[in-house]
Design an enzyme around this catalytic site. Sequence first.
Site, PDB file in Angstrom:
ATOM      1  N   LYS A  91      59.636  38.175  12.003  1.00  0.00           N
ATOM      2  CA  LYS A  91      60.265  37.632  10.781  1.00  0.00           C
ATOM      3  C   LYS A  91      59.282  37.660   9.613  1.00  0.00           C
ATOM      4  O   LYS A  91      59.658  37.425   8.479  1.00  0.00           O
ATOM      5  CB  LYS A  91      60.705  36.185  10.997  1.00  0.00           C
ATOM      6  CG  LYS A  91      61.481  35.957  12.269  1.00  0.00           C
ATOM      7  CD  LYS A  91      62.899  35.599  12.021  1.00  0.00           C
ATOM      8  CE  LYS A  91      63.569  35.149  13.294  1.00  0.00           C
ATOM      9  NZ  LYS A  91      64.959  35.542  13.355  1.00  0.00           N
ATOM     10  N   HIS A  98      68.669  26.337  15.521  1.00  0.00           N
ATOM     11  CA  HIS A  98      68.971  27.616  16.188  1.00  0.00           C
ATOM     12  C   HIS A  98      69.102  27.321  17.685  1.00  0.00           C
ATOM     13  O   HIS A  98      68.467  26.391  18.194  1.00  0.00           O
ATOM     14  CB  HIS A  98      67.786  28.547  15.913  1.00  0.00           C
ATOM     15  CG  HIS A  98      67.943  29.956  16.354  1.00  0.00           C
ATOM     16  ND1 HIS A  98      67.779  30.348  17.671  1.00  0.00           N
ATOM     17  CD2 HIS A  98      68.216  31.089  15.664  1.00  0.00           C
ATOM     18  CE1 HIS A  98      67.937  31.664  17.754  1.00  0.00           C
ATOM     19  NE2 HIS A  98      68.212  32.137  16.553  1.00  0.00           N
ATOM     20  N   ASP A 121      60.026  24.168  14.424  1.00  0.00           N
ATOM     21  CA  ASP A 121      60.422  25.568  14.569  1.00  0.00           C
ATOM     22  C   ASP A 121      60.233  26.218  13.193  1.00  0.00           C
ATOM     23  O   ASP A 121      61.028  26.014  12.279  1.00  0.00           O
ATOM     24  CB  ASP A 121      61.886  25.618  15.023  1.00  0.00           C
ATOM     25  CG  ASP A 121      62.466  27.028  14.974  1.00  0.00           C
ATOM     26  OD1 ASP A 121      61.784  27.946  14.479  1.00  0.00           O
ATOM     27  OD2 ASP A 121      63.619  27.193  15.415  1.00  0.00           O
ATOM     28  N   CYS A 170      73.435  32.204  15.759  1.00  0.00           N
ATOM     29  CA  CYS A 170      72.801  31.402  16.835  1.00  0.00           C
ATOM     30  C   CYS A 170      72.764  29.918  16.481  1.00  0.00           C
ATOM     31  O   CYS A 170      71.820  29.196  16.857  1.00  0.00           O
ATOM     32  CB  CYS A 170      71.399  31.894  17.162  1.00  0.00           C
ATOM     33  SG  CYS A 170      71.383  33.452  18.024  1.00  0.00           S
ATOM     34  N   GLN A 212      61.655  30.503  10.300  1.00  0.00           N
ATOM     35  CA  GLN A 212      62.140  30.935   8.977  1.00  0.00           C
ATOM     36  C   GLN A 212      61.225  30.487   7.840  1.00  0.00           C
ATOM     37  O   GLN A 212      61.529  30.740   6.675  1.00  0.00           O
ATOM     38  CB  GLN A 212      63.555  30.376   8.729  1.00  0.00           C
ATOM     39  CG  GLN A 212      64.611  30.927   9.671  1.00  0.00           C
ATOM     40  CD  GLN A 212      64.871  32.421   9.471  1.00  0.00           C
ATOM     41  OE1 GLN A 212      64.582  32.989   8.421  1.00  0.00           O
ATOM     42  NE2 GLN A 212      65.413  33.069  10.488  1.00  0.00           N
TER      43      GLN A 212
HETATM   44  N1  PLP Z   1      64.487  29.553  15.244  1.00  0.00           N
HETATM   45  C1  PLP Z   1      65.009  29.987  14.099  1.00  0.00           C
HETATM   46  C2  PLP Z   1      65.213  29.031  12.962  1.00  0.00           C
HETATM   47  C3  PLP Z   1      65.376  31.329  13.969  1.00  0.00           C
HETATM   48  O1  PLP Z   1      65.910  31.759  12.833  1.00  0.00           O
HETATM   49  C4  PLP Z   1      65.180  32.197  15.072  1.00  0.00           C
HETATM   50  C5  PLP Z   1      65.618  33.599  14.989  1.00  0.00           C
HETATM   51  O2  PLP Z   1      66.500  33.948  14.246  1.00  0.00           O
HETATM   52  C6  PLP Z   1      64.607  31.694  16.229  1.00  0.00           C
HETATM   53  C7  PLP Z   1      64.268  30.364  16.282  1.00  0.00           C
HETATM   54  C8  PLP Z   1      64.345  32.567  17.404  1.00  0.00           C
HETATM   55  O3  PLP Z   1      63.350  33.497  17.095  1.00  0.00           O
HETATM   56  P1  PLP Z   1      62.985  34.677  18.107  1.00  0.00           P
HETATM   57  O4  PLP Z   1      64.292  35.327  18.462  1.00  0.00           O
HETATM   58  O5  PLP Z   1      62.095  35.568  17.309  1.00  0.00           O
HETATM   59  O6  PLP Z   1      62.320  34.060  19.275  1.00  0.00           O
END
Ligand code: PLP
Length: 421
Positions: free
Chosen positions: A240, A137, A214, A378, A217
């Site tokens: 999430k 992401h 990270d 993203c 998900q």
């Molecule tokens: N990393 C992953 C794999 C994501 O799916 C997301 C959000 O969709 C993020 C990071 C960013 O999360 P946040 O916008 O809640 O900070």
Amino acid sequence: MRLTLVKLQTTLTGKIFDVDRIRDDFPILSRKINGKPLVYLDNAATSQKPISVINAITDYYKKYNSNIHRGVYSISIEANEAYEKAKENIRAFINAGDVREIIFTRGTTEAINLVAYSYGFTHVNEGDEVLISAMEHHANIVPWQVLCQQKNAKLKVIPVNSKGKLEMEEFKRLLTPKVKIVAVCHISNSLGTINPVKEVIRLAHENGSVVLIDGAQAIHHTNVDVCDLGADFYAFSGHKMYGPMGIGVLYGKAELLEAMPPYQTGGDMISSVSFEKTIYNDIPLKFEAGTPNVEGTVGISAAIDYINEVGLDSIHKQESELLDYATEKINQIEGVRIIGTAQNKASVLSFVVNGLNALDIGIMLDTYGVAVRTGQHCTEPLMDIFGIPGTVRASFAFYNTLAEVDIFIEALKSAISTLKR
Ligand code: PLP
């Protein structure tokens, strides 16, 4: 037959999973959109909230809203206890060894930025390398890119194969002594691929690299045990995992956090201030400058209680069944191609339709009450690798049903035939 199986199943722990009863816990799921029942299939973007989370937040504001840490009066003490209890709940949920290893952030994005700016800026130097994967992401790309640009270091990328699986042999090849940090997602938000993060961490540690996972998900789909994984840093977002927006968590090993400089400065992160000098607070407060999002901590804690009540094994079982069923159905539609076909997948179904724009499909699906996400999710570099402008992404949660998958599939067929006309 299949419907009954999913609606009422006995789980490994002997609990009865009744999807109709579960759905009653989520008030938004009874909404109508364009006169049709809402079919919410954008769970990878954000999840819906059970009434217990909503009530916990309103209770906080109705009964004990106050600032924490230095309050000497009853409601401030209550708020402080709720905040501390939330930290302990999170510690237990991810099996961290010490509650001091849990830092509240605004979300995954802020958690990754914290590590990049604090750990990264003090440990990555000219000529060093940071290794990420091609399926990250933007939140797990840009902070490292900025770090590497400012430090004259190199950002390297582990490739993915045509199924969307991490190329582990390439990873081993890229893992040189120059690699100071490895940052990869546990589960891809665009492809659904579940990465072998335990193996990634083991190999990176053998190489002397520090690892950030990270987990945005993964935290609500699978049992995350940071000790078993051996992760140095693990990041996730409350929204999430059926909790509120604006709250997230960074887990970090205590010995790393203790040696790291603060990321933001101000109140609460200090133990003493004079105009000449500031002495920082101990971890985790050193990384929590300013008034914390107490409402968020109460909400994320209630979300964890809810997940524990339903059980991650039931959640996983239901979501796997939904994914398998939707995959089977969508594969029968001509001109549809799934992007992300790794064997080990979470309940994310990304696809493209020959000759049609993802956005148009998403807009058409909304007229049937079906909410999906369209575009790059993203993950623009990943879309470039697949040579596509974006996908339609349906992502399932345990409160979705096979009947909803049927509605989605029928709506998709109608959208395709209308748009092709
Ligand atoms: N990393 C992953 C794999 C994501 O799916 C997301 C959000 O969709 C993020 C990071 C960013 O999360 P946040 O916008 O809640 O900070």
